[in-house]
Design a protein around this motif. Sequence first.
Motif, short mmCIF file in Angstrom:
data_model
loop_
_atom_site.label_atom_id
_atom_site.label_comp_id
_atom_site.label_asym_id
_atom_site.label_seq_id
_atom_site.Cartn_x
_atom_site.Cartn_y
_atom_site.Cartn_z
N GLU A 1 -4.08 2.81 5.46
CA GLU A 1 -5.46 3.13 5.79
C GLU A 1 -6.42 2.04 5.29
O GLU A 1 -7.48 1.84 5.86
CB GLU A 1 -5.83 4.48 5.16
CG GLU A 1 -7.16 4.99 5.66
CD GLU A 1 -7.37 6.47 5.36
OE1 GLU A 1 -6.53 7.05 4.65
OE2 GLU A 1 -8.36 7.02 5.85
N LEU B 1 -3.56 6.58 14.13
CA LEU B 1 -3.70 7.91 13.52
C LEU B 1 -4.97 8.00 12.69
O LEU B 1 -5.49 9.09 12.45
CB LEU B 1 -2.51 8.21 12.60
CG LEU B 1 -1.14 8.42 13.25
CD1 LEU B 1 -0.09 8.53 12.16
CD2 LEU B 1 -1.16 9.67 14.11
N PHE B 2 -5.44 6.85 12.24
CA PHE B 2 -6.57 6.87 11.31
C PHE B 2 -7.90 6.88 12.05
O PHE B 2 -8.00 6.32 13.14
CB PHE B 2 -6.50 5.66 10.38
CG PHE B 2 -5.23 5.61 9.60
CD1 PHE B 2 -4.85 6.67 8.80
CD2 PHE B 2 -4.38 4.52 9.69
CE1 PHE B 2 -3.67 6.64 8.09
CE2 PHE B 2 -3.20 4.48 8.99
CZ PHE B 2 -2.84 5.54 8.20
N PRO B 3 -8.88 7.49 11.46
CA PRO B 3 -10.20 7.45 12.08
C PRO B 3 -10.71 6.01 12.06
O PRO B 3 -10.28 5.21 11.23
CB PRO B 3 -11.06 8.34 11.18
CG PRO B 3 -10.32 8.46 9.89
CD PRO B 3 -8.88 8.22 10.18
N ALA C 1 -8.04 -6.25 -13.54
CA ALA C 1 -8.88 -6.24 -12.35
C ALA C 1 -10.24 -6.86 -12.66
O ALA C 1 -10.78 -7.64 -11.88
CB ALA C 1 -9.05 -4.82 -11.83
N ILE D 1 1.84 4.61 5.19
CA ILE D 1 0.90 5.68 5.53
C ILE D 1 0.77 6.61 4.34
O ILE D 1 -0.31 6.94 3.89
CB ILE D 1 1.40 6.51 6.73
CG1 ILE D 1 1.53 5.63 7.97
CG2 ILE D 1 0.44 7.66 7.01
CD1 ILE D 1 1.86 6.44 9.21
N LYS D 2 1.94 7.01 3.83
CA LYS D 2 2.00 7.93 2.72
C LYS D 2 1.24 7.39 1.52
O LYS D 2 0.44 8.08 0.90
CB LYS D 2 3.46 8.17 2.36
CG LYS D 2 3.69 9.13 1.23
CD LYS D 2 5.12 9.06 0.74
CE LYS D 2 5.42 7.81 -0.06
NZ LYS D 2 4.63 7.66 -1.29
N LEU E 1 6.98 3.72 7.69
CA LEU E 1 5.83 4.61 7.58
C LEU E 1 5.47 4.95 6.14
O LEU E 1 4.56 5.72 5.89
CB LEU E 1 6.07 5.87 8.41
CG LEU E 1 6.12 5.61 9.92
CD1 LEU E 1 6.44 6.86 10.69
CD2 LEU E 1 4.80 5.01 10.42
N GLN E 2 6.19 4.33 5.19
CA GLN E 2 5.87 4.59 3.79
C GLN E 2 4.43 4.21 3.46
O GLN E 2 3.79 4.84 2.63
CB GLN E 2 6.82 3.80 2.87
CG GLN E 2 8.23 4.35 2.82
CD GLN E 2 8.33 5.64 2.03
OE1 GLN E 2 7.57 5.85 1.11
NE2 GLN E 2 9.22 6.51 2.43
N TRP F 1 -17.67 -0.97 -9.00
CA TRP F 1 -17.21 -1.55 -10.28
C TRP F 1 -18.14 -1.17 -11.41
O TRP F 1 -17.70 -0.90 -12.53
CB TRP F 1 -17.10 -3.08 -10.18
CG TRP F 1 -15.96 -3.55 -9.33
CD1 TRP F 1 -16.05 -4.19 -8.13
CD2 TRP F 1 -14.55 -3.44 -9.61
NE1 TRP F 1 -14.80 -4.46 -7.64
CE2 TRP F 1 -13.85 -4.02 -8.52
CE3 TRP F 1 -13.81 -2.89 -10.66
CZ2 TRP F 1 -12.47 -4.08 -8.46
CZ3 TRP F 1 -12.43 -2.95 -10.59
CH2 TRP F 1 -11.78 -3.54 -9.51
N ARG G 1 -11.69 -10.05 -10.86
CA ARG G 1 -12.96 -9.91 -10.13
C ARG G 1 -13.96 -10.98 -10.58
O ARG G 1 -14.66 -11.59 -9.75
CB ARG G 1 -13.50 -8.49 -10.38
CG ARG G 1 -14.78 -8.16 -9.67
CD ARG G 1 -14.61 -8.20 -8.18
NE ARG G 1 -15.93 -8.25 -7.54
CZ ARG G 1 -16.67 -9.33 -7.48
NH1 ARG G 1 -16.23 -10.47 -7.98
NH2 ARG G 1 -17.84 -9.30 -6.90
#
Lengths: 346, 346
Positions: free
Chosen positions: A210, A241-243, A150, A204-205, A201-202, A295, A154
């Motif tokens: 999100e 469903l998410f804010p 990463a 979401i889990k 819907l996996q 970071w 980056r």
Amino acid sequence: MENPASKARKQAAARLKSKKGTPDSRELVQQISRGDTPALARAITLVESTRPEDAALSGEIVDACLEKAGSSIRVGITGVPGVGKSTFIETLGLQLVGLGKKVAVLAVDPSSSLSRGSILGDKTRMQELGRSPGAFIRPSPAGDSLGGVARKTRETITLCEAAGFDVVLVETVGVGQSEIAVHGMVDFFLLLKIAGAGDELQGIKRGVMEMADAVVINKADGPNLPAARRAQSTFSQALHLFPPKENGWVPRVLLCSSTEGTGVREIWELIDSFATGARADGSFEMRRSAQNLHWLKQRLEHLLTSGFYQDPAMQKAYEEMKLRVTRQEISPFRAADELLSAYRGR
Amino acid sequence: MENPASKARKQAAARLKSKKGTPDSRELVQQISRGDTPALARAITLVESTRPEDAALSGEIVDACLEKAGSSIRVGITGVPGVGKSTFIETLGLQLVGLGKKVAVLAVDPSSSLSRGSILGDKTRMQELGRSPGAFIRPSPAGDSLGGVARKTRETITLCEAAGFDVVLVETVGVGQSEIAVHGMVDFFLLLKIAGAGDELQGIKRGVMEMADAVVINKADGPNLPAARRAQSTFSQALHLFPPKENGWVPRVLLCSSTEGTGVREIWELIDSFATGARADGSFEMRRSAQNLHWLKQRLEHLLTSGFYQDPAMQKAYEEMKLRVTRQEISPFRAADELLSAYRGR
């Protein structure tokens, strides 16, 4: 003790070798900022190097490039294997090149299709995009930890931006922590799905839904189209469903066919309108700033703890303490206190 | 330099004071293991103490109690405010006391209803359970960090187990990291919900649904019953989205009315059958072991990093470095490297 004359000779030789062998950072940065792709590739190799003697030079180059990084947009693209990431990225990339944009494609994850393609010598992957003078494709760097990979990706983004790339596409594979890492380095995060894979819907889990700024149902063509439309509706409902996101952005669900090329233009228009709005209201720079501070903290804590983990005596003490904790001879908290005392006392 | 005679006098005085003032750890542990509740309360106060001079004694007590911790079951209970946690815990607790079990009720989270109740002097909260000789209720300890509160609660569980409590109920409030902390210290994690709150699937998003070993729809009585049954069906379907748990346990959704007392017996039977199965197949001990090793690692990394964060000079350097990162003068990775060099060089 070393003979001073011999030491001076060695230093002079090292300076000479340095002048001949490794490029001077200022010159390399100048070449990069002129858009010199071979220079960019050399600098990335330096950033990816694990040799301690390359660290100072690569740090200088990255810091110098930070100042020159322009108005690019960084787009993260994730999706499970089989969802058609490579074809999607090539189609999107070619479209952007057609709009006169310079496009860099990078990957986070040693197991990503980008690096797998290059390891297997799969010459057909993103072949057309790879031939385009406006595009730069770089496989995932090798690394023994996601953190290392990463970090390199980056910093490579920074180099690409200094080289004048307008769009940086960062691919990752739809599993594990790599999606979180990529989300933490891009301006826009795109989740690629296909209809009827039974995993509607996996996402979401796994928390990836999100993070998404857009969900794209790929392979929405021919007989797949009705199922793709149903999936679009399912995902649109799920996203509600998410804010609301902090920046007020409402994630969208779009259809696309990478093979037919349909829907790709709309996806770019969506990303572009997101970037325009976010730049105007300041949320674009705020997100980048928050990412950089994240970071910084993560790297700092990695450095603060790695001294302990890399110390062979502490490794041994830690393993012994784990056994004692497992045998319920000592509370885990007291065990940690004792390990720290031992470490401090060394 | 101090006068040796004066030093000896001070030491003698300290020994004398120690004998009179603070209880001897061995004696206290013996009292605890006889089920002496006032002794248990004194030991918990020691564990919760932030005075450095109490640390050694409380560590000794916890370690001695570890050996005596018996065959208790630890149940975590979470739910958003308004879901009826207090009444549910009191009803479940009274039922367990009726079955001849000793029940301890603890809380993780400075904002939990347990501590709020006691802070506000709300004498009606769990009043009946509090009067029961088989029950022990302890509000959430004060703490400036969730880590501190979690540590104290985790060690208090050990003390309660040594005191012969069969069931330890750990309450937390349905927000933030405290649910993860409680999930990491219990054998069974129960999510309390009510029907029609409009947040049916919020639990998926927050990740709490994935942690749940059972979901209980509370207030399933009178006119609420049809809605509760619909919620039961929704949650049952939602739970199937998740991959099976490592131990093979399939989470269940149950209905309950704390005020009417219906469904509470079935909940205990479910927890009991879970524990029996998990003890038989070894997953019970494996989960506890993994939890302890997790606490060890977390505490160790907290200690390894806190030296930096608590150093005023490093705090200042960190703040300055954050500014430089925000101004894009330095890459976050190089900034972290420089902070570490400064810290090591002190």
